[in-house]
Design a protein around this motif. Structure first.
Motif, mmCIF file in Angstrom:
data_model
loop_
_atom_site.group_PDB
_atom_site.id
_atom_site.type_symbol
_atom_site.label_atom_id
_atom_site.label_comp_id
_atom_site.label_asym_id
_atom_site.label_seq_id
_atom_site.Cartn_x
_atom_site.Cartn_y
_atom_site.Cartn_z
ATOM 1 N N PHE A 44 116.683 -43.472 53.217
ATOM 2 C CA PHE A 44 117.993 -43.515 53.868
ATOM 3 C C PHE A 44 118.511 -44.953 53.974
ATOM 4 O O PHE A 44 119.719 -45.201 53.923
ATOM 5 N N LEU A 45 117.599 -45.901 54.118
ATOM 6 C CA LEU A 45 117.963 -47.305 54.256
ATOM 7 C C LEU A 45 118.335 -47.935 52.916
ATOM 8 O O LEU A 45 119.094 -48.906 52.871
ATOM 9 N N TYR A 46 117.843 -47.359 51.826
ATOM 10 C CA TYR A 46 117.967 -47.964 50.503
ATOM 11 C C TYR A 46 119.419 -48.235 50.073
ATOM 12 O O TYR A 46 119.711 -49.310 49.525
ATOM 13 N N ASP A 101 122.430 -68.999 42.278
ATOM 14 C CA ASP A 101 121.810 -67.683 42.238
ATOM 15 C C ASP A 101 122.844 -66.631 42.616
ATOM 16 O O ASP A 101 123.957 -66.952 43.006
ATOM 17 N N SER A 102 122.449 -65.372 42.493
ATOM 18 C CA SER A 102 123.396 -64.273 42.705
ATOM 19 C C SER A 102 123.398 -63.863 44.173
ATOM 20 O O SER A 102 123.992 -64.521 45.005
ATOM 21 N N ALA A 103 122.701 -62.772 44.510
ATOM 22 C CA ALA A 103 122.655 -62.244 45.877
ATOM 23 C C ALA A 103 124.055 -62.096 46.444
ATOM 24 O O ALA A 103 124.274 -62.255 47.631
ATOM 25 N N GLY A 104 125.003 -61.830 45.551
ATOM 26 C CA GLY A 104 126.381 -61.708 45.978
ATOM 27 C C GLY A 104 126.898 -60.295 45.840
ATOM 28 O O GLY A 104 126.174 -59.331 46.020
ATOM 29 N N GLY A 105 128.164 -60.166 45.504
ATOM 30 C CA GLY A 105 128.788 -58.840 45.408
ATOM 31 C C GLY A 105 129.456 -58.666 44.067
ATOM 32 O O GLY A 105 129.079 -59.263 43.069
ATOM 33 N N GLY A 106 130.496 -57.845 44.075
ATOM 34 C CA GLY A 106 131.201 -57.566 42.841
ATOM 35 C C GLY A 106 131.635 -56.121 42.767
ATOM 36 O O GLY A 106 131.600 -55.384 43.750
ATOM 37 N N ALA A 107 132.046 -55.709 41.578
ATOM 38 C CA ALA A 107 132.503 -54.347 41.363
ATOM 39 C C ALA A 107 132.321 -53.959 39.915
ATOM 40 O O ALA A 107 132.299 -54.822 39.029
ATOM 41 N N SER A 108 132.163 -52.656 39.673
ATOM 42 C CA SER A 108 132.001 -52.136 38.324
ATOM 43 C C SER A 108 133.107 -51.142 38.014
ATOM 44 O O SER A 108 133.765 -50.624 38.918
ATOM 45 N N GLY A 109 133.302 -50.867 36.727
ATOM 46 C CA GLY A 109 134.309 -49.887 36.332
ATOM 47 C C GLY A 109 134.080 -49.422 34.909
ATOM 48 O O GLY A 109 133.198 -49.914 34.210
ATOM 49 N N SER A 160 120.396 -53.706 43.193
ATOM 50 C CA SER A 160 119.411 -52.627 43.027
ATOM 51 C C SER A 160 117.975 -53.120 42.846
ATOM 52 O O SER A 160 117.048 -52.574 43.442
ATOM 53 N N ILE A 161 117.767 -54.162 42.041
ATOM 54 C CA ILE A 161 116.402 -54.628 41.775
ATOM 55 C C ILE A 161 115.787 -55.248 43.026
ATOM 56 O O ILE A 161 114.675 -54.898 43.446
ATOM 57 N N PHE A 162 116.509 -56.163 43.668
ATOM 58 C CA PHE A 162 115.976 -56.825 44.860
ATOM 59 C C PHE A 162 115.881 -55.851 46.032
ATOM 60 O O PHE A 162 115.009 -55.996 46.884
ATOM 61 N N ALA A 163 116.767 -54.861 46.059
ATOM 62 C CA ALA A 163 116.689 -53.846 47.118
ATOM 63 C C ALA A 163 115.389 -53.072 47.010
ATOM 64 O O ALA A 163 114.754 -52.745 48.020
ATOM 65 N N LEU A 164 114.968 -52.765 45.779
ATOM 66 C CA LEU A 164 113.713 -52.042 45.580
ATOM 67 C C LEU A 164 112.520 -52.877 46.035
ATOM 68 O O LEU A 164 111.584 -52.370 46.654
ATOM 69 N N ILE A 165 112.566 -54.179 45.742
ATOM 70 C CA ILE A 165 111.485 -55.068 46.176
ATOM 71 C C ILE A 165 111.428 -55.136 47.704
ATOM 72 O O ILE A 165 110.356 -55.075 48.303
ATOM 73 N N VAL A 166 112.591 -55.246 48.342
ATOM 74 C CA VAL A 166 112.647 -55.279 49.808
ATOM 75 C C VAL A 166 112.107 -53.981 50.391
ATOM 76 O O VAL A 166 111.372 -53.984 51.390
ATOM 77 N N ALA A 167 112.465 -52.846 49.771
ATOM 78 C CA ALA A 167 111.989 -51.549 50.257
ATOM 79 C C ALA A 167 110.463 -51.450 50.167
ATOM 80 O O ALA A 167 109.806 -50.931 51.079
ATOM 81 N N ILE A 168 109.906 -51.951 49.066
ATOM 82 C CA ILE A 168 108.448 -51.937 48.894
ATOM 83 C C ILE A 168 107.773 -52.789 49.969
ATOM 84 O O ILE A 168 106.804 -52.373 50.607
ATOM 85 N N ILE A 169 108.299 -53.998 50.166
ATOM 86 C CA ILE A 169 107.728 -54.885 51.183
ATOM 87 C C ILE A 169 107.839 -54.259 52.567
ATOM 88 O O ILE A 169 106.902 -54.327 53.382
ATOM 89 N N LEU A 170 108.970 -53.605 52.843
ATOM 90 C CA LEU A 170 109.166 -52.967 54.143
ATOM 91 C C LEU A 170 108.158 -51.848 54.366
ATOM 92 O O LEU A 170 107.600 -51.702 55.461
ATOM 93 N N PHE A 171 107.899 -51.066 53.326
ATOM 94 C CA PHE A 171 106.930 -49.972 53.442
ATOM 95 C C PHE A 171 105.546 -50.510 53.822
ATOM 96 O O PHE A 171 104.903 -50.024 54.759
ATOM 97 N N PHE A 172 105.086 -51.516 53.109
ATOM 98 C CA PHE A 172 103.748 -52.030 53.371
ATOM 99 C C PHE A 172 103.697 -52.854 54.656
ATOM 100 O O PHE A 172 102.642 -52.992 55.260
ATOM 101 N N LEU A 173 104.846 -53.390 55.066
ATOM 102 C CA LEU A 173 104.888 -54.057 56.360
ATOM 103 C C LEU A 173 104.668 -53.053 57.489
ATOM 104 O O LEU A 173 103.948 -53.333 58.458
ATOM 105 N N VAL A 212 120.779 -51.851 48.725
ATOM 106 C CA VAL A 212 121.415 -52.074 47.421
ATOM 107 C C VAL A 212 122.727 -52.825 47.595
ATOM 108 O O VAL A 212 123.044 -53.747 46.839
ATOM 109 N N ALA A 213 123.512 -52.420 48.593
ATOM 110 C CA ALA A 213 124.792 -53.081 48.847
ATOM 111 C C ALA A 213 124.597 -54.547 49.232
ATOM 112 O O ALA A 213 125.413 -55.402 48.912
ATOM 113 N N MET A 214 123.481 -54.830 49.916
ATOM 114 C CA MET A 214 123.233 -56.190 50.391
ATOM 115 C C MET A 214 122.580 -57.080 49.334
ATOM 116 O O MET A 214 122.922 -58.249 49.203
ATOM 117 N N PHE A 215 121.615 -56.525 48.558
ATOM 118 C CA PHE A 215 120.803 -57.360 47.674
ATOM 119 C C PHE A 215 120.943 -57.029 46.192
ATOM 120 O O PHE A 215 120.460 -57.784 45.363
#
Length: 307
Positions: A225-227, A297-305, A236-249, A231-234
């Motif tokens: 539910f948090l994912y 570095d990125s860690a920013g935003g943007g839009a797709s279409g 998709s790739i970095f969001a997955l890494i954060v989710a993994i770290i959060l799980f093991f934390l 994704v919006a913040m980091f």
């Protein structure tokens, strides 16, 4: 009887540890298989037309325009067209390219990438975090929808890319604003992500106090539910890494403090390490055709279409 109970408890902890290890493999596999799987080309120019959709005159004109804009503001804008996304999403490809090229100055993170994949009919404007205030997700979405897409649908690739680049420059200079319709459309999506993130955060916290395998299940549900918010913040790739770290934390805290009647020894969490960027300013050779990113570095935003 006591020996039997001890044996059962020992086997249960063995199964639980094995489950944790397989869950780690399950989560890390898509991460390692996705990171840097796109063949990122070497950055040599501000306009990299590998899909061959732009005329030489347009490439040269955009190159000069972007060079002049960087001289005036230090903002780095790059255009890249790719003949294939290699079965990846354009969002993930944009992150890989942006991070590899290190667009923007290191101290400012003021880079922008416009990527176009004509075969998949996808495009994305990806913005470094230093320019998120000047070029918001809403404005990026409007540029794609109102400036680029109409020309692409009319098969005018030169006109679409040129209009997109000009709008990006104008937006950063404060000369391009979203309409009320754009604000309303984007706002509802962000609200859904925040709501889902709140539910996920609460469920993840509650999982600290749920014993045994049930706690793991609740943790997984909470992170799912948090994912979307991650994704919006980091991205998709970095969001997955954060989710993994959060799980093991969560698992780590349960075992250290004995929450949820956890216990046992061992465990830990994955340390993703770090990487260092380049110098504070970009450098180029004496040739006008050579150019490189400045360490941003990125860690920013943007839009797709698409079109």
């Amino acid at each position: 009887m006591m020996i039997k109970k001890t044996l059962i408890r020992s086997r249960f902890h063995s199964i639980l540890n094995l489950t944790n290890k397989w869950f780690l493999v399950f989560l890390l596999f898509p991460t390692f298989s996705g990171i840097q799987s796109f063949p990122v080309p070497k950055l040599e120019r501000r306009v990299m037309d590998h899909a061959g959709i732009l005329s030489e005159a347009t490439r040269n004109r955009l190159e000069e325009s972007l060079k002049q804009f960087e001289t005036e503001t230090s903002n780095q804008i790059a255009v890249y067209t790719t003949p294939s996304l290699h079965d990846e999403t354009i969002e993930d490809v944009a992150i890989q390219i942006f991070d590899e090229w290190k667009l923007g100055q290191k101290s400012k993170n003021n880079g922008v990438l416009l990527i176009v994949a004509p075969n998949e009919r996808k495009m994305r404007i990806y913005v470094g975090r230093g320019l998120e205030g000047a070029l918001t997700d809403i404005q990026a979405k409007q540029i794609i929808r109102n400036e680029i897409t109409p020309s692409f649908k009319a098969k005018d690739m030169d006109g679409g890319v040129t209009a997109g680049v000009n709008a990006i420059i104008s937006t950063i200079r404060g000369e391009y604003a979203p309409s009320e319709d754009d604000v309303n459309t984007t706002g509802s999506g962000e609200s859904d992500e925040v709501s889902s993130g709140i539910v996920g955060g609460i469920a993840t916290f509650i999982s600290l106090f749920v014993a045994g395998f049930g706690g793991i299940v609740v943790t997984i549900i909470g992170i799912l539910f948090l994912y979307p918010l991650l994704v919006a913040m980091f991205g998709s790739i970095f969001a997955l890494i954060v989710a993994i770290i959060l799980f093991f934390l969560v698992i780590f805290l349960k075992r250290i403090f004995g929450l949820g009647k956890g216990g046992g020894s061992g465990g830990g969490f994955y340390d993703g390490g770090s990487w260092s960027s380049g110098s504070d300013s970009w450098s180029s050779s004496s040739s006008s055709d050579s150019w490189s990113g400045g360490g941003g570095d990125s860690a920013g935003g943007g839009a797709s279409g698409d079109w």
